[in-house]
Design a protein around this motif. Structure first.
Motif, PDB file in Angstrom:
ATOM      1  N   ASP A 159      61.267  40.690  32.059  1.00 48.60           N
ATOM      2  CA  ASP A 159      61.848  41.910  32.608  1.00 48.60           C
ATOM      3  C   ASP A 159      61.594  43.067  31.633  1.00 48.60           C
ATOM      4  OD1 ASP A 159      62.721  40.386  34.710  1.00 48.60           O
ATOM      5  OD2 ASP A 159      64.823  40.293  34.054  1.00 48.60           O
ATOM      6  N   ARG A 160      61.103  44.175  32.144  1.00 54.58           N
ATOM      7  CA  ARG A 160      60.826  45.399  31.381  1.00 54.58           C
ATOM      8  C   ARG A 160      59.780  45.234  30.288  1.00 54.58           C
ATOM      9  NH1 ARG A 160      64.245  49.649  32.383  1.00 54.58           N
ATOM     10  NH2 ARG A 160      66.044  49.138  33.658  1.00 54.58           N
ATOM     11  N   ASP A 161      58.886  44.260  30.418  1.00 61.12           N
ATOM     12  CA  ASP A 161      57.850  44.064  29.401  1.00 61.12           C
ATOM     13  C   ASP A 161      56.498  43.904  30.100  1.00 61.12           C
ATOM     14  OD1 ASP A 161      56.287  43.485  27.259  1.00 61.12           O
ATOM     15  OD2 ASP A 161      57.285  41.598  26.733  1.00 61.12           O
ATOM     16  N   LEU A 162      55.755  45.028  30.144  1.00 65.27           N
ATOM     17  CA  LEU A 162      54.511  45.087  30.901  1.00 65.27           C
ATOM     18  C   LEU A 162      53.350  45.236  29.915  1.00 65.27           C
ATOM     19  CD1 LEU A 162      53.818  45.316  33.973  1.00 65.27           C
ATOM     20  CD2 LEU A 162      54.134  47.768  33.753  1.00 65.27           C
ATOM     21  N   ALA A 163      52.252  44.487  30.116  1.00 64.97           N
ATOM     22  CA  ALA A 163      51.114  44.581  29.186  1.00 64.97           C
ATOM     23  C   ALA A 163      49.803  44.395  29.940  1.00 64.97           C
ATOM     24  CB  ALA A 163      51.251  43.527  28.094  1.00 64.97           C
ATOM     25  N   LEU A 164      48.791  45.175  29.516  1.00 67.50           N
ATOM     26  CA  LEU A 164      47.449  45.027  30.076  1.00 67.50           C
ATOM     27  C   LEU A 164      46.760  43.894  29.329  1.00 67.50           C
ATOM     28  CD1 LEU A 164      45.496  46.275  32.143  1.00 67.50           C
ATOM     29  CD2 LEU A 164      44.735  47.838  30.354  1.00 67.50           C
ATOM     30  N   ALA A 165      46.258  42.902  30.063  1.00 65.94           N
ATOM     31  CA  ALA A 165      45.690  41.710  29.417  1.00 65.94           C
ATOM     32  C   ALA A 165      44.330  41.387  30.026  1.00 65.94           C
ATOM     33  CB  ALA A 165      46.637  40.530  29.625  1.00 65.94           C
ATOM     34  N   GLN A 166      43.569  40.602  29.329  1.00 66.51           N
ATOM     35  CA  GLN A 166      42.344  40.038  29.878  1.00 66.51           C
ATOM     36  C   GLN A 166      42.690  38.683  30.457  1.00 66.51           C
ATOM     37  OE1 GLN A 166      39.160  41.330  30.137  1.00 66.51           O
ATOM     38  NE2 GLN A 166      40.154  43.259  29.522  1.00 66.51           N
ATOM     39  N   ARG A 167      42.110  38.380  31.601  1.00 64.38           N
ATOM     40  CA  ARG A 167      42.436  37.160  32.294  1.00 64.38           C
ATOM     41  C   ARG A 167      41.144  36.592  32.879  1.00 64.38           C
ATOM     42  NH1 ARG A 167      46.632  37.254  37.416  1.00 64.38           N
ATOM     43  NH2 ARG A 167      48.439  37.294  36.058  1.00 64.38           N
ATOM     44  N   ASP A 168      41.078  35.291  33.097  1.00 61.65           N
ATOM     45  CA  ASP A 168      39.919  34.721  33.780  1.00 61.65           C
ATOM     46  C   ASP A 168      39.914  35.212  35.218  1.00 61.65           C
ATOM     47  OD1 ASP A 168      39.117  33.318  31.569  1.00 61.65           O
ATOM     48  OD2 ASP A 168      40.269  31.517  32.094  1.00 61.65           O
ATOM     49  N   PRO A 169      38.730  35.466  35.769  1.00 67.42           N
ATOM     50  CA  PRO A 169      38.694  35.834  37.185  1.00 67.42           C
ATOM     51  C   PRO A 169      39.172  34.686  38.058  1.00 67.42           C
ATOM     52  CG  PRO A 169      36.465  35.742  36.263  1.00 67.42           C
ATOM     53  CD  PRO A 169      37.405  35.443  35.150  1.00 67.42           C
ATOM     54  N   PRO A 170      39.594  34.988  39.289  1.00 66.99           N
ATOM     55  CA  PRO A 170      40.079  33.913  40.161  1.00 66.99           C
ATOM     56  C   PRO A 170      38.927  32.972  40.537  1.00 66.99           C
ATOM     57  CG  PRO A 170      39.915  35.976  41.383  1.00 66.99           C
ATOM     58  CD  PRO A 170      39.623  36.308  39.956  1.00 66.99           C
ATOM     59  N   PRO A 171      39.229  31.743  40.978  1.00 66.81           N
ATOM     60  CA  PRO A 171      38.188  30.839  41.469  1.00 66.81           C
ATOM     61  C   PRO A 171      37.600  31.399  42.760  1.00 66.81           C
ATOM     62  CG  PRO A 171      40.361  29.963  41.977  1.00 66.81           C
ATOM     63  CD  PRO A 171      40.578  31.179  41.128  1.00 66.81           C
ATOM     64  N   PRO A 172      36.480  30.828  43.236  1.00 64.15           N
ATOM     65  CA  PRO A 172      35.971  31.287  44.540  1.00 64.15           C
ATOM     66  C   PRO A 172      37.059  31.151  45.594  1.00 64.15           C
ATOM     67  CG  PRO A 172      34.419  29.763  43.502  1.00 64.15           C
ATOM     68  CD  PRO A 172      35.680  29.727  42.678  1.00 64.15           C
ATOM     69  N   PRO A 173      37.037  32.029  46.613  1.00 65.73           N
ATOM     70  CA  PRO A 173      38.116  31.983  47.615  1.00 65.73           C
ATOM     71  C   PRO A 173      38.142  30.648  48.357  1.00 65.73           C
ATOM     72  CG  PRO A 173      36.361  33.493  48.291  1.00 65.73           C
ATOM     73  CD  PRO A 173      36.064  33.102  46.880  1.00 65.73           C
ATOM     74  N   ALA A 174      39.333  30.143  48.593  1.00 68.80           N
ATOM     75  CA  ALA A 174      39.536  28.892  49.327  1.00 68.80           C
ATOM     76  C   ALA A 174      39.240  29.135  50.806  1.00 68.80           C
ATOM     77  CB  ALA A 174      40.982  28.430  49.135  1.00 68.80           C
ATOM     78  N   PRO A 175      39.129  28.082  51.606  1.00 72.25           N
ATOM     79  CA  PRO A 175      38.944  28.278  53.050  1.00 72.25           C
ATOM     80  C   PRO A 175      40.021  29.213  53.617  1.00 72.25           C
ATOM     81  CG  PRO A 175      38.630  25.977  52.504  1.00 72.25           C
ATOM     82  CD  PRO A 175      39.111  26.658  51.239  1.00 72.25           C
ATOM     83  N   GLY A 176      39.582  30.181  54.410  1.00 73.93           N
ATOM     84  CA  GLY A 176      40.535  31.111  55.010  1.00 73.93           C
ATOM     85  C   GLY A 176      40.909  32.290  54.133  1.00 73.93           C
ATOM     86  N   GLU A 177      40.413  32.284  52.886  1.00 71.38           N
ATOM     87  CA  GLU A 177      40.737  33.393  51.970  1.00 71.38           C
ATOM     88  C   GLU A 177      39.536  34.324  51.793  1.00 71.38           C
ATOM     89  OE1 GLU A 177      43.945  31.549  48.780  1.00 71.38           O
ATOM     90  OE2 GLU A 177      41.859  31.772  48.173  1.00 71.38           O
ATOM     91  N   VAL A 178      39.828  35.519  51.303  1.00 73.90           N
ATOM     92  CA  VAL A 178      38.775  36.413  50.824  1.00 73.90           C
ATOM     93  C   VAL A 178      39.046  36.748  49.375  1.00 73.90           C
ATOM     94  CG1 VAL A 178      38.062  37.493  52.988  1.00 73.90           C
ATOM     95  CG2 VAL A 178      40.084  38.357  51.804  1.00 73.90           C
TER      96      VAL A 178
END
Ligand SMILES: [Zn+2]
Length: 340
Positions: free
Chosen positions: A9-28
């Motif tokens: 709560d009340r602690d926001l930070a810009l971070a580097q993250r791994d990109p998401p996996p390829p979209p699952a069936p039905g996702e974009v």
């Protein structure tokens, strides 16, 4: 890739993250271009005891995106399509979803940016069934005001209050994100619009939007002015979201048989209600929260027809928190956006 994460709560930070996996069936997979700020982001940032969630959590509930990849079985979208994602992960199969009343879904898997990972990140996967396509000619900034703010207004005014051309409406807090949209939408429909604001500067801006009568609620009792402006009859519809401070006056501003629709309580959640007044005056009081998925498409079409949202300022991703602080201070006129 970048993600703006709430760590506690009340602690926001810009971070580097791994990109998401390829979209699952039905996702974009979506590349997020622009995020709109709303009061739900302020509540999320402060923390709410009843909201169960796991940190870290990317913030952002309202966005405009581009489709970059399709999961199996997705036939309604193409890479390069521009879309607005619906923030709540509704089930699509319960009775309310089947009736296209998704904001009453019985099995919501969370609201993105609030309970679960949101859109303030470069890439994210989302169910293809829960997006609305952005029409040609609507820019991404305007589209980024749709999923929460504009669609909420659309749902309040049309599905709930059933506002009609020629009616008179009181829009509370005309300088807010939703208030400014409500003024433009009601004027485009052919209504007489009365609105309240908290400063002379905002009053001038509200008049520029087309409001017929603007009341500075700090210097005038708005309900008295409304009764005078309507020859003591009152208005057909009150658009409420400010809550405790304005509730009693909003009811006094309604004509017999009038409708009050509300989606918020930024000045406080508790108010009293005179039941004699409620039934004798035959008021209809309607609570409204979010919108059905169809309201996103209707809102985008309305923008394409020229009824655009009002944008106050656009911040870079790293200044998200400064935007939240401004929203919390109510020193805004229109929507605040964050561009990625
Ligand atoms: Zn459902």
């Amino acid at each position: 890739m970048r993600a703006l994460q709430l760590l506690a709560d009340r602690d926001l930070a810009l971070a580097q993250r791994d990109p998401p996996p390829p979209p699952a069936p039905g996702e974009v997979q979506l590349r997020v271009r622009c995020v709109g700020l709303n009061h739900i982001d302020v509540w999320g940032f402060r923390g709410m005891a009843f909201a169960k969630r796991l940190f870290p959590l990317a913030v952002g509930a309202e966005a405009a995106c581009e489709v970059v990849a399709l999961g199996d079985g997705v036939t309604t979208l193409r890479p390069g399509d521009r879309v607005v994602p619906y923030a709540a992960l509704v089930c699509g199969t319960c009775r309310e979803c089947r009736r296209r009343r998704e904001n009453l879904c019985e099995n919501v898997g969370g609201v993105r940016g609030f309970h679960i990972d949101g859109f303030a990140q470069d890439l994210t996967n989302h169910p293809a069934r829960l997006v609305a396509k952005i029409p040609d000619g609507v820019d991404l900034r305007d589209a980024a005001c749709v999923a929460v703010a504009y669609a909420t207004v659309e749902h309040m005014l049309f599905d709930n209050a059933q506002l009609e051309p020629g009616e008179t409406i009181l829009v509370q807090a005309g300088g807010s994100g939703i208030g400014s949209i409500a003024i433009r939408v009601a004027k485009a429909l052919g209504c007489t619009v009365i609105t309240t604001v908290g400063s002379d500067d905002k009053a001038a801006k509200a008049r520029d939007l087309g409001a017929d009568h603007v009341i500075n609620y700090r210097t005038d009792r708005f309900e008295g002015v409304v009764r005078r402006l309507t020859a003591r009859k009152g208005v057909d519809v009150v658009f409420e979201h400010t809550g405790a401070d304005t509730w009693a006056g909003s009811l006094l501003s309604l004509k017999r048989g009038g409708r009050l629709v509300t989606c918020g309580a930024t000045s406080g959640p508790s108010a009293s209600l005179n039941l004699m007044q409620l039934f004798q005056q035959q008021y209809r009081i309607i609570g409204s929260f979010g919108s059905p998925l169809s309201a996103l498409g209707r809102a985008l079409d309305r923008i394409a027809s020229g009824v655009r949202p009002v944008i106050d300022a656009v911040y870079p991703l790293e200044d998200f928190q400064a935007g939240l602080a401004r929203l919390e201070s109510r020193d805004v006129f229109g929507k605040l956006l964050v561009e990625l």
